[in-house]
Scaffold this motif. Sequence first.
Motif, PDB file in Angstrom:
ATOM      1  N   GLY A   1      -0.934 -41.580  -8.632  1.00 44.01           N
ATOM      2  CA  GLY A   1      -1.230 -42.995  -8.197  1.00 44.01           C
ATOM      3  C   GLY A   1      -2.216 -42.840  -6.580  1.00 44.01           C
ATOM      4  O   GLY A   1      -1.480 -42.193  -5.625  1.00 44.01           O
ATOM      5  N   VAL A   2      -3.261 -44.011  -6.145  1.00 47.08           N
ATOM      6  CA  VAL A   2      -3.728 -44.141  -4.694  1.00 47.08           C
ATOM      7  C   VAL A   2      -4.347 -44.873  -4.687  1.00 47.08           C
ATOM      8  O   VAL A   2      -3.929 -45.884  -5.387  1.00 47.08           O
ATOM      9  N   ALA A   3      -3.649 -44.948  -3.259  1.00 46.30           N
ATOM     10  CA  ALA A   3      -3.904 -46.258  -3.130  1.00 46.30           C
ATOM     11  C   ALA A   3      -3.709 -47.007  -1.224  1.00 46.30           C
ATOM     12  O   ALA A   3      -3.656 -46.046  -0.777  1.00 46.30           O
ATOM     13  N   ILE A   4      -5.152 -47.233  -0.663  1.00 47.90           N
ATOM     14  CA  ILE A   4      -5.712 -47.030   0.348  1.00 47.90           C
ATOM     15  C   ILE A   4      -5.421 -48.627   0.523  1.00 47.90           C
ATOM     16  O   ILE A   4      -5.034 -49.722   0.565  1.00 47.90           O
ATOM     17  N   SER A   5      -5.181 -48.787   2.361  1.00 47.31           N
ATOM     18  CA  SER A   5      -4.296 -49.947   2.865  1.00 47.31           C
ATOM     19  C   SER A   5      -5.494 -50.877   3.216  1.00 47.31           C
ATOM     20  O   SER A   5      -6.682 -50.251   3.140  1.00 47.31           O
ATOM     21  N   PRO A   6      -5.609 -52.258   3.313  1.00 45.54           N
ATOM     22  CA  PRO A   6      -6.439 -53.222   3.103  1.00 45.54           C
ATOM     23  C   PRO A   6      -7.514 -52.650   4.856  1.00 45.54           C
ATOM     24  O   PRO A   6      -8.597 -52.745   4.972  1.00 45.54           O
ATOM     25  N   ASP A   7      -6.341 -52.291   6.001  1.00 48.85           N
ATOM     26  CA  ASP A   7      -7.919 -51.345   7.348  1.00 48.85           C
ATOM     27  C   ASP A   7      -8.320 -50.418   7.325  1.00 48.85           C
ATOM     28  O   ASP A   7      -8.691 -49.807   8.154  1.00 48.85           O
ATOM     29  N   GLY A   8      -7.962 -49.462   6.037  1.00 49.26           N
ATOM     30  CA  GLY A   8      -8.545 -48.937   5.749  1.00 49.26           C
ATOM     31  C   GLY A   8      -7.348 -47.349   5.813  1.00 49.26           C
ATOM     32  O   GLY A   8      -8.458 -45.871   6.202  1.00 49.26           O
ATOM     33  N   ARG A   9      -6.773 -47.335   7.006  1.00 50.32           N
ATOM     34  CA  ARG A   9      -5.793 -46.097   7.592  1.00 50.32           C
ATOM     35  C   ARG A   9      -5.376 -45.834   6.801  1.00 50.32           C
ATOM     36  O   ARG A   9      -4.805 -44.284   7.261  1.00 50.32           O
ATOM     37  N   TRP A  10      -4.564 -45.954   6.030  1.00 52.87           N
ATOM     38  CA  TRP A  10      -3.535 -45.181   5.609  1.00 52.87           C
ATOM     39  C   TRP A  10      -4.093 -45.205   3.574  1.00 52.87           C
ATOM     40  O   TRP A  10      -3.836 -46.069   2.879  1.00 52.87           O
TER      41      TRP A  10
END
Lengths: 219, 321
Positions: B147-156
């Motif tokens: 699984g891959v997920a990106i934080s809403p601010d794009g940082r993590w």
Amino acid sequence: MITTRRELLLLVLGTAVAGQSKRTVRLGLLLPLEPGVELGVEEARRMAELVGVNLDVRNEGTGVAAAISRHAAKEPGSPLGSPLLIVGPVEEGSIVHPRVFHVASSPRRRREALAAAPAGARAVDWHPDLARYGAEQLNRRFEERFDLPMTEDAWRGWMAVKIAAEAALCHPEADLAQVLPTMRFDGHKGAALRFGPEDHHLDQPVYLAGPDGKLLPGD
Amino acid sequence: MRKVRLAPLLLILAAPAFSGPFLYVSNERAGTVTVIDTATEKPVETLRVGARPRGIHVGPDGKTVYVALSDTAREARSTADSIVAIDAVRRKAVARFDGGSDPEQFAVSRDGARLFVANEDAGTASVTDLATRKVIATLVVGIEPEGVAISPDGRWVYVTAETSNTVSVIDTRKNEVVASFLVDSRPRAAAFSPDGTRAYVTAEIGGSLSVVDVARHQVIRTIDLPGSRPVGVVVAPDGKLVWVANGHGHSVAVVDPVQGKVVATIPVGKRPWGIVMTHDGRKVYTANGVSGDVSVIDTASRKVVATIPAGAGAWGVALGR
């Protein structure tokens, strides 16, 4: 309890050593130098490294393993310091030592699997042609690493180290004999594998191989 | 006479006003992407992409649909391994990117310039630059990343790994793995809360949902989902409920992460994997692999209101603008 030379033994010390900035978890193994065990140790080290733990693995070989196992079988009340994971099965109805656990499926489970099987079939805990539930990935990883198919023995060795490492990393302070029965493990079989509370065997799906060794349809 | 003239004109005006947004479904066995109009809940087109499409996402501008392709049966790195870009308007493949070996799940950066791709067999995550179409970083993550997920601010970017039971944290400013932590057995997917303070990680064999404090990259709670086989996960736009596709449990679990329990279980099609929620939070769609269809859940009534045919091995879902 009967032990054979093919049975692999794993002694889990799982002692956390304090005093260093990087936590150290010690794993004491009594295992032969067998590819399944080797892959298990490599992956356990990598898992520990990822989460910033120094995994101190010591494999003391198989010499004393059978003796400890026989001792535990004769005297279920004997105070074994560390829990034992025995890779092979024991006979149905054997005495269960509270600190001894078996990675193999139970003889009862295998007997039930064979009840409806065609003549000459054999119940196995693993097969190199398994593909579902991530089995294909594990089989491929093993074959690419050793240029060998992952046999039932290899899977059991790999699984034993995985169980020991997960228990020791997730519960470094606990008595692992208390922790092991509460844990759920992934053996790439599509089911949560747990130790049976009564027989201490890892409860798991088993498969059928024909007289030619090929996996029979069903899985 | 006047009625006869008006009728065709009204039909032309009505049709475009109610179309979209479109839902894109990857079908891993059929080798296709099904395009569904969410206004009518009907498939409008099937695009052949070949190989084995799994991970699927729409870029931030809504104009491009990215699909991860890998080979169905393979021994080593395959020529089929790639991420294909589909023009959402023309519905045609317009570009192909290197996503590293055996790409499965991925995330698109918030500026739409990069992809973060899990390479299952290599135990790595690849960072692909979309302008040059090249992999610009290959990072070591856990064993069998999924699984891959990106934080809403794009940082993590969080990458789960099935065999090591870990989540690796990529700092997207550095393109480095800066932390890893243990979760429950066989983690399959992750999703961030809309405010970015929490992440939720499903564990298929553990039968649980781990709640992660994103500020510290630490698990603060593990919620048991009794009798479930959690895989895909999505968080409602208000952040209050987490919707989990239960794979071999053939259902969707609605989890209240504050109470730490399942508040509803909704039977859907066979083996739901991918799950997505509409931007207004009113509907949830699941891609059901064994039944080859999509279940539409009305989030207010928590009932399946439609079942839409997709392709064999429906796997991922992505919603356009």
